[in-house]
Design an enzyme around this catalytic site. Structure first.
Site, PDB file in Angstrom:
ATOM      1  N   CYS A 161       0.892  -0.982  -0.043  1.00 37.35           N
ATOM      2  CA  CYS A 161       0.000  -0.394   0.208  1.00 37.35           C
ATOM      3  C   CYS A 161       0.826   1.212   0.112  1.00 37.35           C
ATOM      4  O   CYS A 161       1.950   1.322   0.704  1.00 37.35           O
ATOM      5  CB  CYS A 161      -0.667  -0.004   1.054  1.00 37.35           C
ATOM      6  N   TRP A 187      -2.696  -3.004  -1.669  1.00 38.00           N
ATOM      7  CA  TRP A 187      -2.080  -4.295  -1.589  1.00 38.00           C
ATOM      8  C   TRP A 187      -2.933  -5.148  -0.657  1.00 38.00           C
ATOM      9  O   TRP A 187      -2.820  -4.941   0.733  1.00 38.00           O
ATOM     10  CB  TRP A 187      -0.578  -4.430  -1.325  1.00 38.00           C
ATOM     11  N   GLU A 237       9.365 -15.030  -9.526  1.00 37.92           N
ATOM     12  CA  GLU A 237       8.342 -14.019  -9.217  1.00 37.92           C
ATOM     13  C   GLU A 237       8.155 -13.268 -10.426  1.00 37.92           C
ATOM     14  O   GLU A 237       7.435 -12.335 -10.869  1.00 37.92           O
ATOM     15  CB  GLU A 237       8.932 -13.037  -8.264  1.00 37.92           C
ATOM     16  N   LYS A 296      14.120 -14.924  -8.987  1.00 32.53           N
ATOM     17  CA  LYS A 296      13.808 -14.192 -10.021  1.00 32.53           C
ATOM     18  C   LYS A 296      12.953 -14.907 -10.862  1.00 32.53           C
ATOM     19  O   LYS A 296      11.977 -14.447 -11.630  1.00 32.53           O
ATOM     20  CB  LYS A 296      15.279 -13.815 -10.622  1.00 32.53           C
ATOM     21  N   LYS A 308       6.599  -4.111  -3.662  1.00 35.40           N
ATOM     22  CA  LYS A 308       8.048  -3.824  -3.534  1.00 35.40           C
ATOM     23  C   LYS A 308       8.430  -3.892  -1.932  1.00 35.40           C
ATOM     24  O   LYS A 308       9.387  -4.408  -1.419  1.00 35.40           O
ATOM     25  CB  LYS A 308       8.223  -2.455  -3.982  1.00 35.40           C
ATOM     26  N   HIS A 347      20.805 -36.252  -2.929  1.00 35.59           N
ATOM     27  CA  HIS A 347      20.108 -36.680  -1.711  1.00 35.59           C
ATOM     28  C   HIS A 347      18.642 -36.535  -1.817  1.00 35.59           C
ATOM     29  O   HIS A 347      17.975 -36.418  -0.932  1.00 35.59           O
ATOM     30  CB  HIS A 347      20.634 -35.795  -0.699  1.00 35.59           C
ATOM     31  N   ASN A 402      -1.942   2.490   5.568  1.00 30.98           N
ATOM     32  CA  ASN A 402      -1.014   1.294   5.164  1.00 30.98           C
ATOM     33  C   ASN A 402      -0.727   0.521   6.638  1.00 30.98           C
ATOM     34  O   ASN A 402      -0.221   1.295   7.417  1.00 30.98           O
ATOM     35  CB  ASN A 402      -0.111   2.044   4.345  1.00 30.98           C
ATOM     36  N   GLY A 403      -0.905  -0.649   6.670  1.00 35.71           N
ATOM     37  CA  GLY A 403      -0.595  -1.520   7.718  1.00 35.71           C
ATOM     38  C   GLY A 403      -1.671  -2.620   8.015  1.00 35.71           C
ATOM     39  O   GLY A 403      -2.598  -2.733   7.001  1.00 35.71           O
ATOM     40  N   ARG A 443       4.306  -0.081  -4.788  1.00 34.71           N
ATOM     41  CA  ARG A 443       4.016  -0.504  -3.248  1.00 34.71           C
ATOM     42  C   ARG A 443       2.799  -1.551  -3.076  1.00 34.71           C
ATOM     43  O   ARG A 443       2.452  -1.826  -2.210  1.00 34.71           O
ATOM     44  CB  ARG A 443       3.900   0.551  -2.380  1.00 34.71           C
ATOM     45  N   GLU A 487      18.821 -17.114  -5.609  1.00 33.48           N
ATOM     46  CA  GLU A 487      18.490 -15.755  -6.018  1.00 33.48           C
ATOM     47  C   GLU A 487      17.970 -16.035  -7.266  1.00 33.48           C
ATOM     48  O   GLU A 487      17.018 -15.405  -7.754  1.00 33.48           O
ATOM     49  CB  GLU A 487      19.622 -14.873  -5.950  1.00 33.48           C
TER      50      GLU A 487
HETATM   51  O1  M6R Z   1      13.145  -4.021   0.878  1.00 33.95           O
HETATM   52  P1  M6R Z   1      13.785  -5.410   1.315  1.00 33.95           P
HETATM   53  O2  M6R Z   1      15.238  -5.750   0.828  1.00 33.95           O
HETATM   54  O3  M6R Z   1      13.801  -5.549   2.876  1.00 33.95           O
HETATM   55  O4  M6R Z   1      12.832  -6.568   0.827  1.00 33.95           O
HETATM   56  C1  M6R Z   1      13.131  -7.725   1.113  1.00 33.95           C
HETATM   57  C2  M6R Z   1      12.097  -8.698   0.089  1.00 33.95           C
HETATM   58  O5  M6R Z   1      10.736  -8.293   0.222  1.00 33.95           O
HETATM   59  C3  M6R Z   1      12.398  -8.530  -1.445  1.00 33.95           C
HETATM   60  O6  M6R Z   1      13.874  -8.678  -1.381  1.00 33.95           O
HETATM   61  C4  M6R Z   1      11.580  -9.258  -2.484  1.00 33.95           C
HETATM   62  O7  M6R Z   1      11.754 -10.858  -1.924  1.00 33.95           O
HETATM   63  C5  M6R Z   1      11.796  -8.975  -3.857  1.00 33.95           C
HETATM   64  N1  M6R Z   1      10.773  -9.026  -4.345  1.00 33.95           N
HETATM   65  C6  M6R Z   1      12.891  -9.849  -4.451  1.00 33.95           C
HETATM   66  O8  M6R Z   1      12.856  -9.873  -5.774  1.00 33.95           O
END
Ligand code: M6R
Length: 591
Positions: free
Chosen positions: A2, A75, A474, A471, A586, A490, A101-102, A27, A467
């Site tokens: 949000c 969101w 998502e 990617k 984000k 394993h 927001n929250g 956001r 990582e």
């Molecule tokens: O702002 P932050 O680095 O604390 O955010 C952490 C995660 O929410 C963030 O890395 C999220 O996993 C991304 N979508 C990854 O691409």
């Protein structure tokens, strides 16, 4: 999670709110809405969908004269994605509108009490209680917005940042924050409270970061603020050192692609420029008896790399901890501990909660953060700014490589030895990897319909496999799994069939030979191998070359870029919403 924004001042509130909202959309983006205070009362427009869709809808308000308003991009947490659940929410009498927001944890209890007192609710959200509570308080003391607001926040439990307009308070916007971010952009004759500074940079770079657990009455060009306890606060105006142009796509189709390309200069910037008191942070680490690296998502993967880096370069035994799982280790945190909190946004709720807990137990906190002025920056005893610049794409890209570089510099500061990265070699390396974009796009078009994608790496390359998998998931919405190369046999090897794609991170360092053996085991079972390395081998079906450098850590930074590009192009081929992947946001400001 949000985005909220408000405007009060001389000017057209509608225009500022829509433009600001566009900047906040990263956001949260399932619905959007706004409320304008006009001579005839409060006009609200809200709907499911993007800010662009809202913009079309508000064209009906274009002639409305208003210089005070609030807006929201959502969101969803409580209540489905419906027009009614979109913000703003209004009181029964329509004289108060709020955006939030929250999460209001005691909303059910408050709602029941309000209904018993005759209030009618129109949404399923937790947020709506704020509008009704404000209505009651403002009605009871119309000349005392301050008292009304303080009384409301004292009834709320949970996390919140909200702004409100009302017909009782004219050009004043009421605001409060508790564990959710809120900052006010101020100009000579206007004020813009918002979730982040990026939303108001077009109009001002003067920002007042509101304290946690504080309320504010925001008028054009002036803000008064006090703690929930009633204590008056002296406010400081901070200059935000971000250019508006840094927030734009600059000719790229997507922010995500631009940010992948930004790594041309961001990795070397983090490597060579001032990041903050690294020496002070190093001293804290040397003196600590327990060191935890706390983070979420991509930042957690940087923490995993940090574990190798701090062990290998500085002989430090550190424990990476997922912020959402911090509770388990909290019992061992005390005055001899140092918590290194890594977060791009500096607003991730789980990270901040761990930080607050650690501070309360006397631990020191080192924040490794990208967004200047963020809550993490302000809570940390020492903060290091990774200086990757604004990252708008929901998928973290350039912030990851800069976090890793910052951790390498921190480890070198602890050991007192030279940083094992050469800026020129690294900069040239990033260029060479980016030059292979067309080839990587071709591999992406071959992999795009895969049901599963596996990624393997050993040692410090294992977090890069994780990582890369994140990617792919998502951005492209394809199931992907990152594994330590040695773990395959394993269990997961059972899933390998003819044609199963496996991406292998295998630069020529101490992990190379063993990983190559794992490639042969995979090949024998029909896997289709995509090698990422500085050394070619016939076992690979496809190959992406990363330049050979003298440093294993340079390989780590270089090998992640093809994975970012691969995920990007897979997403593009699949028609996915790249900058704003479904269901995500984000900045994860709720637990
Ligand atoms: O702002 P932050 O680095 O604390 O955010 C952490 C995660 O929410 C963030 O890395 C999220 O996993 C991304 N979508 C990854 O691409």
């Amino acid at each position: 999670m949000c985005g909220i924004i408000g405007f009060t001042g001389s000017g057209n509130a509608l225009e500022v709110l829509i433009r600001g909202l566009r900047r906040l959309e990263y956001r949260g983006y399932d619905s959007a809405g706004l409320a304008l205070l006009t001579r005839d009362g409060i006009s609200v427009v809200k709907r499911v969908g993007s800010v662009e869709a809202l913009e079309r809808e508000v064209s009906s308000l274009a002639g409305t004269e208003s210089s005070v308003g609030i807006a929201h991009t959502r969101w969803a947490t409580h209540g489905g994605v419906t027009d009614r659940n979109a913000h703003p929410h209004t009181s029964c009498d329509g004289r108060v509108a709020i955006v939030h927001n929250g999460i209001i944890e005691n909303h059910e209890e408050l709602r029941a009490e309000l209904i018993a007192r005759g209030h009618r609710f129109t949404s399923e959200t937790d947020s709506e209680v704020i509008a009704h509570l404000l209505e009651e308080e403002l009605r009871a003391r119309p000349g005392d917005p301050r008292g009304a607001l303080t009384s409301v926040v004292r009834k709320l439990r949970g996390s919140f940042a909200f702004v409100a307009v009302s017909t009782w308070t004219g050009d004043a916007i009421l605001a409060a924050r508790h564990n959710s971010p809120l900052v006010v952009g101020v100009g000579k004759d206007f004020s813009i409270p918002a979730s982040d500074v990026l939303s108001f940079l077009e109009w001002t770079d003067d920002a007042i970061f509101l304290e946690n657990e504080s309320c504010a009455v925001i008028r054009p060009g002036r803000v008064e603020s006090w703690l929930f306890t009633g204590e008056e606060l002296e406010l400081k105006v901070t200059k935000v050192a971000i250019e508006v142009s840094e927030v734009d796509k600059r000719g790229y189709v997507h922010h995500t692609l631009k940010e992948i390309h930004d790594q041309r200069f961001t990795v070397t910037r983090t490597l060579t420029e001032e990041l903050g008191p690294l020496g002070e942070a190093a001293k804290l680490l040397r003196e600590a008896r327990r060191i935890l690296l706390v983070a979420a998502g991509t930042s957690y993967h940087a923490a995993l790399v940090g574990r190798y880096v701090l062990a290998e370069l500085a002989d430090l035994d550190v424990q990476p901890v997922l912020a959402s799982e911090y509770n388990l280790v909290s019992r061992w945190v005390n005055g001899d501990s140092v918590l290194v909190a890594i977060s791009q946004s500096g607003e991730t709720a789980d990270v901040l909660e761990a930080v607050r807990d650690a501070k309360q137990k006397g631990a020191k906190v080192i924040g490794i953060v990208n967004m200047p002025g963020s809550s993490l920056e302000r809570l940390s005893d020492v903060h290091i700014n990774i200086r990757a610049g604004p990252e708008i794409g929901v998928a973290a890209t350039k912030s990851f490589t800069s976090q890793v570089v910052a951790l390498i510099r921190l480890a070198s500061a602890v050991s007192g030895k030279e940083v094992p990265l050469d800026p020129e070699e690294l900069g040239a390396g990033v260029e060479q990897v980016l030059e292979q974009e067309p080839q990587i796009a071709e591999i992406a078009s071959i992999l795009k319909d895969s049901k599963d994608v596996y990624l393997i790496g050993r040692g410090v390359h294992y977090p890069i496999a994780l990582e890369g998998a994140l990617k792919v998931k998502e951005l492209a919405y394809v199931h992907a799994e990152g594994l330590p190369a040695g773990e395959l046999k394993h269990g997961t090897l059972a899933l390998i069939e003819s044609g199963t794609p496996v991406i292998v991170l295998n630069p020529s360092d101490d992990t190379h030979t063993d990983t190559l053996s794992n490639c042969q085991e995979l090949k024998a079972r029909g896997a289709r191998l995509i090698g990422i390395s500085d050394r070619h081998h016939s076992v690979y079906d496809f190959f992406v070359r990363i330049p050979r450098t003298g440093s294993k850590y340079a390989s780590v930074l270089l090998e992640v870029i093809p994975l970012q590009l691969l995920a990007y192009y897979m997403a593009l081929e699949r028609g996915a919403e790249i900058d704003k992947p479904r269901n995500l946001a984000k900045s994860v400001t709720v637990k």
